[in-house]
Design a protein around this motif. Structure first.
Motif, PDB file in Angstrom:
ATOM      1  N   TRP A   4       0.875  -1.222   0.015  1.00 34.89           N
ATOM      2  CA  TRP A   4       0.097   0.078   0.101  1.00 34.89           C
ATOM      3  C   TRP A   4       0.899   1.202  -0.091  1.00 34.89           C
ATOM      4  O   TRP A   4       1.757   1.578   0.599  1.00 34.89           O
ATOM      5  CB  TRP A   4      -0.876  -0.126   1.287  1.00 34.89           C
ATOM      6  CG  TRP A   4      -2.044  -1.229   1.082  1.00 34.89           C
ATOM      7  CD1 TRP A   4      -1.453  -2.366   1.884  1.00 34.89           C
ATOM      8  CD2 TRP A   4      -2.792  -1.416   0.391  1.00 34.89           C
ATOM      9  NE1 TRP A   4      -2.442  -3.113   2.013  1.00 34.89           N
ATOM     10  CE2 TRP A   4      -3.559  -2.855   0.935  1.00 34.89           C
ATOM     11  CE3 TRP A   4      -3.847  -0.534  -0.340  1.00 34.89           C
ATOM     12  CZ2 TRP A   4      -4.488  -3.275   0.454  1.00 34.89           C
ATOM     13  CZ3 TRP A   4      -5.003  -1.160  -0.822  1.00 34.89           C
ATOM     14  CH2 TRP A   4      -5.032  -2.588  -0.613  1.00 34.89           C
ATOM     15  N   ARG A   5       0.670   2.197  -0.920  1.00 31.13           N
ATOM     16  CA  ARG A   5       1.216   3.500  -0.802  1.00 31.13           C
ATOM     17  C   ARG A   5       1.043   4.347   0.388  1.00 31.13           C
ATOM     18  O   ARG A   5       1.864   5.023   1.025  1.00 31.13           O
ATOM     19  CB  ARG A   5       0.882   4.275  -2.216  1.00 31.13           C
ATOM     20  CG  ARG A   5       1.503   5.643  -2.076  1.00 31.13           C
ATOM     21  CD  ARG A   5       1.039   6.298  -3.535  1.00 31.13           C
ATOM     22  NE  ARG A   5      -0.278   6.742  -3.685  1.00 31.13           N
ATOM     23  CZ  ARG A   5      -0.963   7.897  -3.185  1.00 31.13           C
ATOM     24  NH1 ARG A   5      -0.258   8.622  -2.508  1.00 31.13           N
ATOM     25  NH2 ARG A   5      -2.124   7.972  -3.486  1.00 31.13           N
ATOM     26  N   ALA A   6      -0.240   4.175   0.809  1.00 33.99           N
ATOM     27  CA  ALA A   6      -0.591   4.891   2.133  1.00 33.99           C
ATOM     28  C   ALA A   6      -1.589   4.084   3.058  1.00 33.99           C
ATOM     29  O   ALA A   6      -2.313   3.253   2.232  1.00 33.99           O
ATOM     30  CB  ALA A   6      -1.265   6.240   1.589  1.00 33.99           C
ATOM     31  N   GLN A   7      -1.531   4.286   4.207  1.00 33.27           N
ATOM     32  CA  GLN A   7      -2.620   3.944   5.027  1.00 33.27           C
ATOM     33  C   GLN A   7      -3.343   4.872   5.594  1.00 33.27           C
ATOM     34  O   GLN A   7      -2.619   5.896   6.251  1.00 33.27           O
ATOM     35  CB  GLN A   7      -1.927   3.014   6.088  1.00 33.27           C
ATOM     36  CG  GLN A   7      -1.348   1.409   5.534  1.00 33.27           C
ATOM     37  CD  GLN A   7      -0.728   0.890   6.692  1.00 33.27           C
ATOM     38  OE1 GLN A   7      -0.087   1.199   7.442  1.00 33.27           O
ATOM     39  NE2 GLN A   7      -0.794  -0.495   6.604  1.00 33.27           N
ATOM     40  N   VAL A   8      -4.590   4.905   5.698  1.00 36.13           N
ATOM     41  CA  VAL A   8      -5.419   5.797   6.387  1.00 36.13           C
ATOM     42  C   VAL A   8      -6.093   5.005   7.738  1.00 36.13           C
ATOM     43  O   VAL A   8      -6.995   3.987   7.679  1.00 36.13           O
ATOM     44  CB  VAL A   8      -6.446   6.193   5.707  1.00 36.13           C
ATOM     45  CG1 VAL A   8      -7.473   7.006   6.389  1.00 36.13           C
ATOM     46  CG2 VAL A   8      -6.125   7.013   4.101  1.00 36.13           C
ATOM     47  N   LEU A   9      -5.565   5.371   8.797  1.00 35.19           N
ATOM     48  CA  LEU A   9      -5.894   4.576  10.192  1.00 35.19           C
ATOM     49  C   LEU A   9      -6.971   5.702  10.832  1.00 35.19           C
ATOM     50  O   LEU A   9      -6.465   6.752  11.263  1.00 35.19           O
ATOM     51  CB  LEU A   9      -4.610   4.641  11.260  1.00 35.19           C
ATOM     52  CG  LEU A   9      -3.153   3.819  10.427  1.00 35.19           C
ATOM     53  CD1 LEU A   9      -2.289   3.919  11.244  1.00 35.19           C
ATOM     54  CD2 LEU A   9      -3.835   2.489  10.120  1.00 35.19           C
ATOM     55  N   VAL A  10      -8.187   5.144  10.978  1.00 30.60           N
ATOM     56  CA  VAL A  10      -9.184   5.656  11.658  1.00 30.60           C
ATOM     57  C   VAL A  10      -9.414   5.340  13.016  1.00 30.60           C
ATOM     58  O   VAL A  10      -9.402   4.111  13.159  1.00 30.60           O
ATOM     59  CB  VAL A  10     -10.607   5.588  10.742  1.00 30.60           C
ATOM     60  CG1 VAL A  10     -11.630   6.380  11.499  1.00 30.60           C
ATOM     61  CG2 VAL A  10     -10.293   6.079   9.341  1.00 30.60           C
ATOM     62  N   VAL A  32     -11.997   6.951  -1.358  1.00 29.25           N
ATOM     63  CA  VAL A  32     -10.849   6.468  -2.036  1.00 29.25           C
ATOM     64  C   VAL A  32     -11.261   5.371  -3.260  1.00 29.25           C
ATOM     65  O   VAL A  32     -10.565   5.681  -4.251  1.00 29.25           O
ATOM     66  CB  VAL A  32     -10.182   5.525  -1.033  1.00 29.25           C
ATOM     67  CG1 VAL A  32      -9.167   4.697  -1.367  1.00 29.25           C
ATOM     68  CG2 VAL A  32      -9.406   6.324   0.172  1.00 29.25           C
ATOM     69  N   ALA A  33     -12.111   4.834  -3.235  1.00 28.42           N
ATOM     70  CA  ALA A  33     -12.800   4.266  -4.417  1.00 28.42           C
ATOM     71  C   ALA A  33     -12.919   4.935  -5.534  1.00 28.42           C
ATOM     72  O   ALA A  33     -12.906   4.857  -6.684  1.00 28.42           O
ATOM     73  CB  ALA A  33     -13.947   3.181  -3.826  1.00 28.42           C
ATOM     74  N   ARG A  34     -13.847   6.193  -5.005  1.00 29.48           N
ATOM     75  CA  ARG A  34     -14.283   7.280  -6.085  1.00 29.48           C
ATOM     76  C   ARG A  34     -13.260   7.712  -6.973  1.00 29.48           C
ATOM     77  O   ARG A  34     -13.150   8.040  -8.181  1.00 29.48           O
ATOM     78  CB  ARG A  34     -15.218   8.547  -5.555  1.00 29.48           C
ATOM     79  CG  ARG A  34     -15.675   9.350  -6.548  1.00 29.48           C
ATOM     80  CD  ARG A  34     -16.523  10.328  -5.767  1.00 29.48           C
ATOM     81  NE  ARG A  34     -17.796   9.607  -5.158  1.00 29.48           N
ATOM     82  CZ  ARG A  34     -18.564  10.341  -4.637  1.00 29.48           C
ATOM     83  NH1 ARG A  34     -18.329  11.532  -4.050  1.00 29.48           N
ATOM     84  NH2 ARG A  34     -19.446   9.570  -3.716  1.00 29.48           N
ATOM     85  N   GLN A  38      -8.205   2.482  -4.464  1.00 33.28           N
ATOM     86  CA  GLN A  38      -8.408   1.536  -3.813  1.00 33.28           C
ATOM     87  C   GLN A  38      -7.191   0.429  -3.928  1.00 33.28           C
ATOM     88  O   GLN A  38      -7.040  -0.342  -3.015  1.00 33.28           O
ATOM     89  CB  GLN A  38      -9.808   0.824  -4.084  1.00 33.28           C
ATOM     90  CG  GLN A  38     -10.028   0.236  -5.324  1.00 33.28           C
ATOM     91  CD  GLN A  38     -10.444   1.527  -6.528  1.00 33.28           C
ATOM     92  OE1 GLN A  38     -10.263   2.613  -6.437  1.00 33.28           O
ATOM     93  NE2 GLN A  38     -11.090   0.858  -7.495  1.00 33.28           N
ATOM     94  N   GLN A  39      -6.264   0.745  -4.831  1.00 37.22           N
ATOM     95  CA  GLN A  39      -5.368  -0.456  -4.992  1.00 37.22           C
ATOM     96  C   GLN A  39      -3.926   0.257  -4.567  1.00 37.22           C
ATOM     97  O   GLN A  39      -3.156  -0.384  -4.271  1.00 37.22           O
ATOM     98  CB  GLN A  39      -5.024  -0.705  -6.481  1.00 37.22           C
ATOM     99  CG  GLN A  39      -6.284  -1.419  -7.248  1.00 37.22           C
ATOM    100  CD  GLN A  39      -6.600  -2.831  -6.509  1.00 37.22           C
ATOM    101  OE1 GLN A  39      -5.736  -3.524  -6.066  1.00 37.22           O
ATOM    102  NE2 GLN A  39      -7.975  -2.845  -6.516  1.00 37.22           N
ATOM    103  N   GLU A  77     -11.802  16.348   1.099  1.00 35.24           N
ATOM    104  CA  GLU A  77     -10.611  17.478   1.063  1.00 35.24           C
ATOM    105  C   GLU A  77      -9.295  16.489   1.539  1.00 35.24           C
ATOM    106  O   GLU A  77      -8.202  16.859   0.665  1.00 35.24           O
ATOM    107  CB  GLU A  77     -10.596  18.514   1.901  1.00 35.24           C
ATOM    108  CG  GLU A  77      -9.780  19.502   2.002  1.00 35.24           C
ATOM    109  CD  GLU A  77     -10.062  20.767   2.940  1.00 35.24           C
ATOM    110  OE1 GLU A  77     -11.061  20.831   3.532  1.00 35.24           O
ATOM    111  OE2 GLU A  77      -9.040  21.557   2.802  1.00 35.24           O
ATOM    112  N   ILE A  78      -9.277  15.551   2.418  1.00 39.83           N
ATOM    113  CA  ILE A  78      -8.193  15.037   2.948  1.00 39.83           C
ATOM    114  C   ILE A  78      -7.611  13.885   1.856  1.00 39.83           C
ATOM    115  O   ILE A  78      -6.616  14.050   1.320  1.00 39.83           O
ATOM    116  CB  ILE A  78      -8.306  14.104   4.115  1.00 39.83           C
ATOM    117  CG1 ILE A  78      -8.626  14.930   5.390  1.00 39.83           C
ATOM    118  CG2 ILE A  78      -7.187  13.287   4.379  1.00 39.83           C
ATOM    119  CD1 ILE A  78      -8.870  14.316   6.652  1.00 39.83           C
ATOM    120  N   VAL A  79      -8.738  13.425   0.938  1.00 42.79           N
ATOM    121  CA  VAL A  79      -8.263  12.439  -0.033  1.00 42.79           C
ATOM    122  C   VAL A  79      -7.573  13.102  -1.114  1.00 42.79           C
ATOM    123  O   VAL A  79      -6.707  12.603  -1.730  1.00 42.79           O
ATOM    124  CB  VAL A  79      -9.477  11.611  -0.361  1.00 42.79           C
ATOM    125  CG1 VAL A  79      -9.065  10.980  -1.795  1.00 42.79           C
ATOM    126  CG2 VAL A  79      -9.977  10.630   0.635  1.00 42.79           C
TER     127      VAL A  79
END
Length: 548
Positions: A4-10, A32-34, A38-39, A77-79
């Motif tokens: 993964w290029r990045a991880q979004v930890l919620v 992320v999918a939009r 997602q990959q 905005e974050i995405v």
């Protein structure tokens, strides 16, 4: 995970769940999918990251950028800005309270940079619902090590040499407890995890189970091997539904991956874990009352000896440790007893997790080496007292702990130092108060709690705490008498000497320490009918003015 290029930890600790983090998680997955990421970008629901007053929190790795007080409408905005264009969203970054300057990285925030995470090493970093993420961070490697290359005696010796002491409150040496249980000849034996965390303001154990349940399961299996047990129980209160849900899923995953069950790692060792849910009585945090509750009896303590290591669950040898104690074990095995013993003081090794709450700017889960001063906890990590007010006292160890005044801000927080000033480390509740707190009412609050939670089995606790509460209420209502202080101290000493269990024996601590360090405030309530904090409504806030 490196794909993964990045991880979004919620953050999905109980606090952030109540603040709506699930909607944020779902929004990230949709956005992320939009945007076709997602990959490249993985969205992960984690346990508690730690800084509860800033939630809902979102941590983006590998940069380690923390966004706070995130709402679902912020996600787009974050995405776009962060994940697509590589630009930070400044308005959602944490700002230094004194300079107003943005601090993007979590590791640079005062709240985090002074901590040493051993127990909380995985909380906020992995998905607690995914065993593969735990395995990727060396999960179950300690269990493999002890089963394939260590004798039971070597495991117990490692725990003894580490200097780890029980984190549930009593501070008994963990390795010795394991040794006593291993030496008991009767079989079968049991391993019990005490997750009945009942202190007001305490959520350390709950957060570990919510954020890293496999670490506790792995440690219980190691303990089972060390003492010769094949069955473990986690006793957890019903008020912790999220912890129960994640622990239940973790147990099932561990069974599916053969880390629990028969012939673990092909070594012939069998061990399994079951959950027992308690009704939420404070006394069931006391180990013998807990055993009674598991057996289906009323949750009342038993006289000791015999101790559980000799005669515990169902009358058989039983090892009981709490969640935080167990969570240290895999690290001790993997990194060594000497490594663990580097942290802390001569007699209090390792780290301690505190639930920092009250009048400090930064609240939440904090893990620091034993021996860290109270001042560092309050001012370096906690950020100081809110609204520029003065520090008044710290209540350590929950309702059975003691009040520490400002003159002891530099006391090292360890078992011996706190005992010398009448307080205890306890389970790790740490409530900070400011000048607007009435110390008499503060003591009344804790006594109200312990009195209502007394199981009633022994008269010193059942009747004594009732009498103490009556006197404290009378004082806060302006009906106190000068000899009430002598009566309170006499009652407290008698209860400490005569109560059946540790909870009763420590129940008077808040009263004794507040009288010791804040006697003038008690006398103001009694003699002058004056409450300097203005909390006791029947008393005057301002001192009486003499008219000549």
């Amino acid at each position: 995970m490196n794909q993964w290029r990045a991880q979004v930890l919620v953050c999905a600790g109980a606090g952030c769940v109540s603040c709506g983090c699930r909607a944020i998680r779902d929004a990230f997955r949709q956005k992320v999918a939009r945007h076709g990421l997602q990959q490249e970008v993985k969205v992960i629901e984690t346990g508690c990251i730690g800084s509860c007053n800033l939630g809902p929190l979102v941590l983006i790795n590998p940069e380690g950028v923390l966004y706070h007080k995130v709402a679902p409408q912020d996600v787009e905005e974050i995405v776009v800005e962060h994940l697509l264009n590589g630009r930070l969203v400044d308005r959602l970054l944490y700002k230094d309270p004194s300079t107003g300057k943005a601090i993007p990285k979590m590791e640079d925030m005062d709240f985090f940079k002074y901590q040493q995470k051993i127990v909380l090493r995985n909380c906020g970093l992995i998905d607690p619902n995914n065993i593969e993420e735990y395995v990727a961070r060396d999960g179950y490697r300690a269990l493999s090590t002890v089963l394939t290359s260590m004798t039971r005696e070597e495991v117990i010796d490692a725990v003894i040499r580490s200097g780890l002491r029980g984190r549930g409150g009593a501070g008994f040496p963990t390795g010795l407890k394991w040794k006593f249980a291993s030496q008991s000849r009767e079989t079968p034996k049991y391993v019990v995890c005490n997750a009945d965390e009942g202190d007001p303001g305490a959520f350390m154990d709950r957060s570990v189970l919510e954020g890293d349940p496999h670490s506790v399961i792995e440690a219980m299996a190691i303990a089972g091997y060390a003492i010769g047990a094949s069955q473990g129980y986690v006793y957890i209160r019903a008020e912790y539904p999220l912890a129960i849900e994640r622990l239940s899923r973790a147990i099932e995953q561990a069974r599916e991956h053969k880390y629990l069950g028969k012939n673990i790692f092909g070594t012939g060792f069998d061990f399994d874990v079951e959950i027992r849910i308690g009704a939420g009585a404070f006394v069931c945090g006391e180990e013998t009352a807990l055993l009674n509750s598991i057996e289906g009896r009323r949750g009342e303590p038993r006289p000791r000896p015999p101790f559980p290591a000799q005669k515990g669950l169902f009358g058989l040898p039983t090892l009981i440790n709490n969640v935080e104690t167990f969570a240290n074990i895999p690290v001790i095995i993997l990194k060594g007893a000497d490594w663990f013993a580097r942290f802390g003081t001569e007699k209090s090794k390792g780290t301690k997790v505190f639930a920092l709450a009250g009048s400090v700017i930064n609240t939440g889960l904090v893990e620091v080496p034993m021996g860290t001063t109270l001042r560092d906890l309050v001012y370096k990590i906690g950020g100081g007292i809110k609204d520029g007010k003065k520090f008044k006292a710290a209540q350590t160890g929950g309702p059975s702990g003691g009040c520490i005044p400002a003159e002891y801000l530099d006391v090292p927080i360890d078992y011996e130092s706190l005992a010398r000033i009448g307080a205890i480390v306890g389970s790790g509740g740490l409530i900070i108060t400011d000048e607007d707190t009435c110390i008499v009412d503060f003591a009344r609050f804790f006594m109200d709690f312990t009195q209502s939670e007394s199981c009633g089995k022994c008269p010193p606790c059942r009747i004594g705490t009732k009498r103490i509460l009556e006197i404290l209420v009378r004082i806060t209502q302006g009906r106190g008498k000068e000899d009430d202080l002598d009566r309170l101290e006499e009652l407290c000493v008698n209860i400490k000497d005569a109560a059946l269990c540790g909870l009763g024996q420590t129940a008077p601590n808040p009263v004794l320490t507040t009288i010791k360090y804040f006697r003038d405030e008690y006398l103001e309530h009694i003699r002058d009918k004056h409450c300097r904090a203005g909390v006791c409504k029947r008393l005057r806030k301002q001192p009486a003015v003499k008219i000549s």
